[in-house]
Design an enzyme around this catalytic site. Sequence first.
Site: not given
Ligand code: FUB
Length: 338
Positions: A31, A238
């Site tokens: 991320d 997301e």
């Molecule tokens: O790293 C945890 C979660 O996985 C992140 O918050 C999301 O965007 C995904 O990458």
Amino acid sequence: MPEVSIEHIDFEELNRRAISQPLVKHIYTADPSAHVFNGKIYIYPSHDIEAGIPFDDLGSHFAMEDYHVISMDSVTSEAIDNGIALHVKDVPWAERQMWAPDAAHKEGKYYLYFPAKKSDNIFQIGVAVSDSPVGPFVAEPLPIEGSYSIDPAVFEDKDGSFYMYFGGLWGGQLQSYRNNQYSAENQEPQANEAALNPLVAKLRDDMLGFAEAPKEVLILDENGNPLLAGDTERRFFEASWMHFYQGKYYFSYSTGDTHFLCYATGDNPYGPFTYQGRILNPVVGWTTHHSICEVDGKWYLFYHDSSLSEGVTHLRSVKVTEITYDVDGKIQTIEPYS
Ligand code: FUB
């Protein structure tokens, strides 16, 4: 798009074909939110660990506990791990799952924005402050009032205003909110209904809270209609990110269960944004999450995959590759393994 099956992957061959290699290999990172502060690249990633928690659709196996900031003099120079910048034990309100963070710089102070679960199992977003871009950061005692869900991305507009984009489905709990209110009864919309959207809120001058109630970020199709929940190859899931390129605001995001990084463009930080296409095709590992950053006049995609861990979805590694725009400002889709 089915989830990438790791059983048939020859990882040696895959790593040979990968267009880029992990920036660091001594820890797992994911991320990546990249920024240039004072002429140097700083990457604010999640720090993935193996906590031994069984895999589920809520992402409980993503049990991260702290953040490390990675710095680089240029995209080709050595990536330096600057050690622990913030640990969950030093965040009064947070209990676990330190997920994707971002950072901002204003008037000599650095602000680390991060989601974490509280003891009531609900995600909120907090902020921690430092005099240095690599920390250590000191967390505010409470999460940001009015914040919820995950994946904060903070964008500085041309006039010096800062905006936070946030939200994520499934484990990120966005489906439980309508009009900024939580109810465990709320579910994802039906396939023929409008998709859920990310949120945006302008930050206060002190950078420690929202200046306004979060607003929905509308993502429209080519006919001006909201993307539908069933349009899983294009709808928001997301990993919000915002960048500004040649007079346009580029909102980019992950489609989650279909594993694409996509983008939509608009005329102002609030949108609406019109879907334009894919930035990155699926990588090894379930999640895909990125940032886009200009370094020395070129544009780069910072992203992650699970090639170093040979496909373990919660043990990811941050990578970087250049992105190219065509004359109309369209981003050319990147194939992560050539
Ligand atoms: O790293 C945890 C979660 O996985 C992140 O918050 C999301 O965007 C995904 O990458």
